[in-house]
Scaffold this motif. Structure first.
Motif, mmCIF file in Angstrom:
data_model
loop_
_atom_site.group_PDB
_atom_site.id
_atom_site.type_symbol
_atom_site.label_atom_id
_atom_site.label_comp_id
_atom_site.label_asym_id
_atom_site.label_seq_id
_atom_site.Cartn_x
_atom_site.Cartn_y
_atom_site.Cartn_z
ATOM 1 N N GLU A 195 0.852 -0.841 0.569
ATOM 2 C CA GLU A 195 -0.082 -0.054 -0.010
ATOM 3 C C GLU A 195 0.286 1.159 0.210
ATOM 4 N N ALA A 196 1.467 1.506 0.372
ATOM 5 C CA ALA A 196 2.473 2.431 0.938
ATOM 6 C C ALA A 196 3.358 2.482 -0.205
ATOM 7 N N PHE A 197 3.957 1.590 -0.530
ATOM 8 C CA PHE A 197 4.876 1.843 -2.009
ATOM 9 C C PHE A 197 3.451 1.929 -3.882
ATOM 10 N N GLY A 198 2.287 1.938 -2.734
ATOM 11 C CA GLY A 198 1.200 2.545 -4.022
ATOM 12 C C GLY A 198 0.845 3.487 -4.200
ATOM 13 N N PHE A 199 1.236 4.283 -3.181
ATOM 14 C CA PHE A 199 0.997 5.601 -2.409
ATOM 15 C C PHE A 199 1.943 6.478 -2.798
ATOM 16 N N MET A 200 3.641 5.785 -2.995
ATOM 17 C CA MET A 200 4.749 6.672 -3.711
ATOM 18 C C MET A 200 4.876 6.571 -4.966
ATOM 19 N N THR A 201 3.839 5.581 -5.545
ATOM 20 C CA THR A 201 3.807 5.142 -7.018
ATOM 21 C C THR A 201 2.955 6.829 -7.646
ATOM 22 N N ARG A 202 2.089 6.572 -6.707
ATOM 23 C CA ARG A 202 0.997 7.702 -7.629
ATOM 24 C C ARG A 202 1.572 9.239 -7.286
ATOM 25 N N VAL A 203 2.348 9.301 -6.140
ATOM 26 C CA VAL A 203 3.055 11.075 -5.465
ATOM 27 C C VAL A 203 4.345 10.686 -6.799
ATOM 28 N N ALA A 204 5.621 9.821 -7.529
ATOM 29 C CA ALA A 204 5.864 9.866 -7.906
ATOM 30 C C ALA A 204 5.227 10.923 -10.139
ATOM 31 N N LEU A 205 3.653 10.040 -10.158
ATOM 32 C CA LEU A 205 3.842 10.147 -10.920
ATOM 33 C C LEU A 205 2.941 11.255 -11.413
ATOM 34 N N TYR A 206 2.467 11.759 -9.837
ATOM 35 C CA TYR A 206 2.307 13.050 -10.076
ATOM 36 C C TYR A 206 3.436 14.757 -10.235
ATOM 37 N N ALA A 207 3.528 13.928 -8.999
ATOM 38 C CA ALA A 207 5.570 14.310 -8.863
ATOM 39 C C ALA A 207 5.506 15.093 -10.756
ATOM 40 N N ASP A 208 6.570 13.832 -11.316
ATOM 41 C CA ASP A 208 6.744 14.174 -12.338
ATOM 42 C C ASP A 208 6.340 15.048 -13.187
ATOM 43 N N LYS A 209 4.995 14.818 -14.080
ATOM 44 C CA LYS A 209 4.170 15.699 -14.072
ATOM 45 C C LYS A 209 4.062 17.079 -13.736
ATOM 46 N N ALA A 210 3.828 16.913 -13.030
ATOM 47 C CA ALA A 210 4.308 18.182 -11.597
ATOM 48 C C ALA A 210 5.757 19.345 -11.567
ATOM 49 N N ASP A 211 6.663 18.592 -12.208
ATOM 50 C CA ASP A 211 7.767 18.644 -12.283
ATOM 51 C C ASP A 211 8.127 19.400 -11.216
ATOM 52 N N HIS A 212 8.028 18.809 -9.453
ATOM 53 C CA HIS A 212 7.946 19.205 -8.419
ATOM 54 C C HIS A 212 7.714 17.760 -7.695
ATOM 55 N N HIS A 213 9.502 17.542 -6.768
ATOM 56 C CA HIS A 213 9.536 16.503 -6.391
ATOM 57 C C HIS A 213 9.818 16.287 -4.650
ATOM 58 N N PRO A 214 8.905 15.555 -4.293
ATOM 59 C CA PRO A 214 9.346 15.226 -3.026
ATOM 60 C C PRO A 214 10.482 14.883 -1.482
ATOM 61 N N GLU A 215 10.530 15.144 -1.134
ATOM 62 C CA GLU A 215 11.674 14.469 -0.551
ATOM 63 C C GLU A 215 11.197 13.186 0.354
ATOM 64 N N TRP A 216 12.067 12.502 0.780
ATOM 65 C CA TRP A 216 10.915 11.473 0.932
ATOM 66 C C TRP A 216 11.490 10.376 1.910
ATOM 67 N N PHE A 217 10.950 9.478 2.510
ATOM 68 C CA PHE A 217 11.294 7.823 3.278
ATOM 69 C C PHE A 217 10.735 7.218 3.507
ATOM 70 N N ASN A 218 10.884 5.860 3.009
ATOM 71 C CA ASN A 218 10.050 4.891 3.596
ATOM 72 C C ASN A 218 10.791 3.616 4.044
ATOM 73 N N VAL A 219 9.952 2.963 5.410
ATOM 74 C CA VAL A 219 10.556 1.924 5.267
ATOM 75 C C VAL A 219 8.903 0.958 6.014
ATOM 76 N N TYR A 220 8.814 -0.111 5.304
ATOM 77 C CA TYR A 220 7.907 -0.862 5.592
ATOM 78 C C TYR A 220 6.089 -0.284 4.883
ATOM 79 N N ASN A 221 5.621 0.490 5.844
ATOM 80 C CA ASN A 221 4.200 0.745 5.843
ATOM 81 C C ASN A 221 4.355 2.513 6.431
ATOM 82 N N ARG A 222 5.263 3.090 6.044
ATOM 83 C CA ARG A 222 5.756 4.285 6.902
ATOM 84 C C ARG A 222 5.965 5.196 5.767
ATOM 85 N N VAL A 223 5.568 6.497 5.156
ATOM 86 C CA VAL A 223 5.907 7.407 4.581
ATOM 87 C C VAL A 223 6.109 8.884 5.200
ATOM 88 N N GLN A 224 7.648 9.005 5.385
ATOM 89 C CA GLN A 224 7.866 10.730 5.198
ATOM 90 C C GLN A 224 7.832 11.259 4.504
#
Ligand SMILES: C[C@H](O)[C@H](O)[C@H]1CNC2=NC(N)=NC(=O)C2=N1
Length: 98
Positions: free
Chosen positions: A41-70
């Motif tokens: 679930e966490a990585f699926g969320f990150m994938t959606r954000v990544a697609l948004y970020a690339d389209k918006a040309d605006h990229h988050p700084e993030w950290f993921n471990v197992y089910n947590r995304v900072q």
């Protein structure tokens, strides 16, 4: 490229509307931790954000471990918060229901 920073009033309004985010001590970034059912679930969320970020040309700084995304949002070209960060907060709210 310099991008205008959000005003203090705009930041306050954004945080009032999205209390799950906090303002970093230096006032230049928004931070949030999300927890999901599992890594998938966490990585699926990150994938959606990544697609948004690339389209918006605006990229988050993030950290993921197992089910947590900072996530940390800031605009490097503004050395602070910009409308692009506000737009990403809204996009993430749409993805997570809050
Ligand atoms: C050249 C490219 O458009 C810029 O570097 C973009 C890319 N993604 C970015 N992401 C973020 N968070 N801040 C930026 O200033 C930024 N600038």
């Amino acid at each position: 490229m310099s991008i205008p920073r959000l005003t203090d009033a705009e930041v306050s309004a954004l945080l009032a509307a999205h209390p799950e985010w906090t303002l970093r001590a230096d006032g230049k970034a928004l931070e949030r931790e999300l927890r999901f059912a599992d890594f998938n679930e966490a990585f699926g969320f990150m994938t959606r954000v990544a697609l948004y970020a690339d389209k918006a040309d605006h990229h988050p700084e993030w950290f993921n471990v197992y089910n947590r995304v900072q996530i940390t949002l800031t605009t490097h070209d503004a050395d602070g918060l910009s409308a692009r960060d506000a737009a990403m907060v809204e996009a993430i709210a749409g993805m997570t229901g809050g």
